[in-house]
Design a protein around this motif. Structure first.
Motif, PDB file in Angstrom:
ATOM      1  N   UNK A 171       2.165  10.620  -8.313  1.00  0.00           N
ATOM      2  CA  UNK A 171       1.026  11.155  -8.306  1.00  0.00           C
ATOM      3  C   UNK A 171       0.103  10.698  -7.849  1.00  0.00           C
ATOM      4  N   UNK A 172      -0.663   9.909  -8.867  1.00  0.00           N
ATOM      5  CA  UNK A 172      -2.008   9.372  -9.081  1.00  0.00           C
ATOM      6  C   UNK A 172      -1.939   8.788  -7.366  1.00  0.00           C
ATOM      7  N   UNK A 173      -1.734   7.713  -7.518  1.00  0.00           N
ATOM      8  CA  UNK A 173      -1.419   6.924  -5.622  1.00  0.00           C
ATOM      9  C   UNK A 173      -2.043   7.733  -5.174  1.00  0.00           C
ATOM     10  N   UNK A 174      -1.351   8.747  -4.298  1.00  0.00           N
ATOM     11  CA  UNK A 174      -1.260  10.342  -3.380  1.00  0.00           C
ATOM     12  C   UNK A 174      -3.127  10.033  -3.455  1.00  0.00           C
ATOM     13  N   UNK A 233       0.848  -1.614   0.673  1.00  0.00           N
ATOM     14  CA  UNK A 233      -0.208  -0.193  -0.073  1.00  0.00           C
ATOM     15  C   UNK A 233       0.732   1.201  -0.148  1.00  0.00           C
ATOM     16  N   UNK A 234       1.963   1.108   0.339  1.00  0.00           N
ATOM     17  CA  UNK A 234       3.071   2.519   0.917  1.00  0.00           C
ATOM     18  C   UNK A 234       3.474   2.458  -0.831  1.00  0.00           C
ATOM     19  N   UNK A 235       3.893   1.602  -1.416  1.00  0.00           N
ATOM     20  CA  UNK A 235       4.758   1.792  -2.828  1.00  0.00           C
ATOM     21  C   UNK A 235       3.444   2.352  -3.587  1.00  0.00           C
ATOM     22  N   UNK A 236       2.349   2.367  -3.593  1.00  0.00           N
ATOM     23  CA  UNK A 236       0.886   1.839  -4.039  1.00  0.00           C
ATOM     24  C   UNK A 236       0.339   3.426  -4.184  1.00  0.00           C
ATOM     25  N   UNK A 237       0.695   3.965  -2.943  1.00  0.00           N
ATOM     26  CA  UNK A 237       0.305   6.146  -2.415  1.00  0.00           C
ATOM     27  C   UNK A 237       1.445   6.644  -2.945  1.00  0.00           C
ATOM     28  N   UNK A 238       2.174   6.332  -2.652  1.00  0.00           N
ATOM     29  CA  UNK A 238       3.515   6.737  -3.554  1.00  0.00           C
ATOM     30  C   UNK A 238       3.821   7.038  -5.277  1.00  0.00           C
ATOM     31  N   UNK A 258       3.333  -1.075  -9.613  1.00  0.00           N
ATOM     32  CA  UNK A 258       4.363  -0.515  -8.900  1.00  0.00           C
ATOM     33  C   UNK A 258       6.068  -0.676  -8.124  1.00  0.00           C
ATOM     34  N   UNK A 259       7.157   0.152  -7.881  1.00  0.00           N
ATOM     35  CA  UNK A 259       8.280  -0.288  -7.084  1.00  0.00           C
ATOM     36  C   UNK A 259       8.407   1.095  -6.543  1.00  0.00           C
ATOM     37  N   UNK A 260       9.667   0.287  -5.601  1.00  0.00           N
ATOM     38  CA  UNK A 260      10.284   1.743  -3.974  1.00  0.00           C
ATOM     39  C   UNK A 260      10.342   2.795  -4.881  1.00  0.00           C
ATOM     40  N   UNK A 261      10.314   3.935  -3.782  1.00  0.00           N
ATOM     41  CA  UNK A 261      10.943   5.270  -4.947  1.00  0.00           C
ATOM     42  C   UNK A 261      12.346   5.208  -5.444  1.00  0.00           C
ATOM     43  N   UNK A 262      13.066   4.311  -4.117  1.00  0.00           N
ATOM     44  CA  UNK A 262      14.243   4.157  -4.113  1.00  0.00           C
ATOM     45  C   UNK A 262      15.096   3.070  -5.184  1.00  0.00           C
ATOM     46  N   UNK A 263      14.633   2.459  -5.797  1.00  0.00           N
ATOM     47  CA  UNK A 263      14.896   1.428  -7.267  1.00  0.00           C
ATOM     48  C   UNK A 263      14.047   2.141  -8.095  1.00  0.00           C
TER      49      UNK A 263
END
Length: 153
Positions: A26-29, A19-24, A92-97
């Motif tokens: 522009x659209x997921x937020x 869920x953190x990745x989905x929310x992170x 989705x992927x983690x922002x750092x990768x």
């Protein structure tokens, strides 16, 4: 990031990371609710997905860290002589990768999984507000062949 990404079916323990990745983005937020505890709707959806043999929620992991996610739905069709197709959603992927090949590996894994399941077609959609995503999928061999329509309820 370690050298080899591992893929596995998601467990309920992964739900917070998913869920953190989905929310992170522009659209997921704007459409997700990443809070502690997570809304029960996520757990209910997770249980529905994992209890359906034609749905797989897959995570990509670097050691024990969840760094990517995607859902694959396998659907039988009367068209194409009764063939099956796979639909990839929620990638989705983690922002750092991001931009380090994790998304590419996720999609390649999903294509291989679709082949294992005997699918004749892999399909996905991407929001028109994500032109980079469209280019990404096209580089992986996907073609824009249809216009997609949605009706929000």
């Amino acid at each position: 990031m370690k050298a080899e990404i591992k893929f596995r079916l998601a467990t309920e323990k992964d739900l917070d990371s998913i869920v953190a990745m989905l929310a992170d983005d522009m659209l997921g937020s704007k459409r997700e609710r990443y809070e502690n505890p997570l809304p029960k709707s996520y757990i209910k959806a997770f249980n529905a997905i994992t209890s359906d043999p034609n749905n797989e929620l897959v995570v990509a992991c670097d050691d024990n860290e969840v760094i990517g996610v995607q859902q694959i739905t396998f659907t039988p069709h009367i068209t194409h002589q009764g063939g099956w197709r796979a639909t990839i959603e929620g990638v989705r992927t983690l922002a750092s990768v991001r931009r380090k090949g994790v998304g590419t590996e996720l999609i390649k894994w999903a294509i291989q999984r679709a082949e294992e399941r005997g699918c004749h077609l892999v399909q996905l959609t991407t929001d028109k507000k994500r032109p980079d995503a469209l280019r990404f999928y096209e580089k992986l061999g996907f073609k824009v062949t249809h216009e997609g329509l949605k009706l929000k309820l």
